[in-house]
Enzyme design. Structure first.
Site, PDB file in Angstrom:
ATOM      1  N   GLY A  82       0.832  -1.217   0.000  1.00 39.85           N
ATOM      2  CA  GLY A  82       0.000   0.000   0.000  1.00 39.85           C
ATOM      3  C   GLY A  82       0.861   1.260   0.000  1.00 39.85           C
ATOM      4  CG  ASP A  83       3.353   1.912   3.260  1.00 37.52           C
ATOM      5  OD1 ASP A  83       2.187   2.249   3.490  1.00 37.52           O
ATOM      6  OD2 ASP A  83       4.081   1.349   4.099  1.00 37.52           O
TER       7      ASP A  83
END
Ligand SMILES: Nc1ncnc2c1ncn2[C@@H]1O[C@H](COP(=O)(O)OP(=O)(O)O)[C@@H](O)[C@H]1O
Ligand SMILES: O=P(O)(O)OC[C@H]1O[C@](O)(COP(=O)(O)O)[C@@H](O)[C@@H]1O
Length: 304
Positions: A245-246
């Site tokens: 996600g990052d």
């Protein structure tokens, strides 16, 4: 705000009350904001990492960022920056994610960080990602949103807290929920990919300028006032989904800063997120082109 070291372990089996000898391990300087800075750097965009840093673990992260020529402006705190543990159990095909709370932060240290945020220039980008260490109330997100609105810098929020909804009064530039966060904000157990556009529209009606909704192996939806786009995730062997996600968000922010077409940025970001899911650590972007070929960006119809 909550830096972390990720301890990644690969083991054949995980049995209680016996010694489990592991197959592989890796230590990674981490935390959601740190990952965004690392991804930006890999894409040749400079940033300054902010937050609270404590003890030998905090020092390790700071040194790693400096080695990678990333500037830091951390507030020193007592206690240690946390270590999170991610265990891949091969026989079970399961991934166990153990995420700790982080050190205790004092009021004085909170003010020190807010004072740094108040110096951010108009037009700059501030990404506030992840959990808050102990002693910080989630209303700090509303306070930061207010500062961003007054100073007119671009605020990006990647946070699960319910307070994110109150931040919308200050028109944050971008929100990055995953499907679980979106569901919990609206008091639901889960929201399917098909159902999600109307919740994204609600976030935009409430004030979010844009939303990037990640859906794990199902890909991602982007929404702003005029566009609603879906991109599928490429297929591959998942090794460790932590930091996917990052990676998606860091790549997307790079695209926004570079003023790239949103369709292009979305495709690159999904490919990068998946590339991270398909390896132990963060992507090096070497397989981006191959993965991008599997991704189709489709406009979705807005339901009234
Ligand atoms: N199982 C998977 N297969 C392929 N890609 C994945 C998988 N899980 C995550 N990704 C990629 O990583 C991105 C972010 O994943 P997600 O799990 O939704 O983020 P978060 O870690 O914020 O919950 C997805 O949009 C996708 O590109
Ligand atoms: O800040 P939080 O929510 O406690 O999460 C911290 C953890 O999130 C991660 O940065 C990964 O986040 P994503 O999987 O959402 O990309 C971990 O590696 C880190 O240890």
């Amino acid at each position: 705000m909550n830096l972390a070291i990720d301890l990644f372990i690969e083991t054949d089996k995980l049995k209680p009350n016996v010694v489990n000898r592991t197959l592989d391990d890796d230590i990674q300087a981490n935390g959601k904001g740190v990952n965004v800075s690392l991804i930006l750097k890999k894409l040749q965009t400079n940033s300054t990492a902010l937050g609270f840093s404590g003890g030998f673990t905090g020092k390790y992260i700071e040194a790693f960022l400096h080695e990678n020529e990333i500037a830091t402006n951390f507030i020193a705190v007592s206690g240690n920056t946390r270590i999170n543990v991610f265990t891949q159990v091969l026989q079970e095909k399961n991934e166990y994610k153990l995420v700790n709370k982080g050190p205790e932060i004092s009021q004085k240290q909170i003010y020190a960080l807010l004072n740094v945020i108040k110096t951010i220039e108009t037009g700059a980008f501030l990404c506030v990602s992840g959990s808050l260490p102990q002693g910080i109330d989630e209303r700090i997100l509303v306070e930061i949103s207010k500062i961003a609105n007054e100073k007119q810098f671009h605020l990006i929020l990647d946070s699960s807290y319910q307070s994110v909804l109150d931040c919308l009064n200050y028109q944050p530039y971008l929100l990055k929920p995953n499907e679980e966060e979106l569901a919990s904000w609206f008091g639901k157990k889960e929201i399917s990919l098909d159902e999600s556009p109307r919740y994204l529209d609600r976030l935009i009606d409430l004030g979010a300028q844009r939303v990037l909704l990640s859906f794990g192996g199902q890909g991602c939806i982007y929404a702003d006032k005029s566009r609603l786009l879906y991109g599928n995730a490429p297929k591959g062997e998942v090794v460790n989904t932590a930091c996917a996600g990052d990676t998606l968000l860091g790549t997307f922010i790079h695209g926004l800063i570079s003023k790239e077409a949103v369709e292009t940025t979305l495709r690159k970001s999904i490919a990068a997120g998946s590339s991270t899911a398909f390896r132990k650590g963060l992507t090096d972007f070497s397989d981006s082109e191959i993965l991008e070929k599997q991704i189709v960006i489709t406009p979705l119809e807005r339901k009234k």
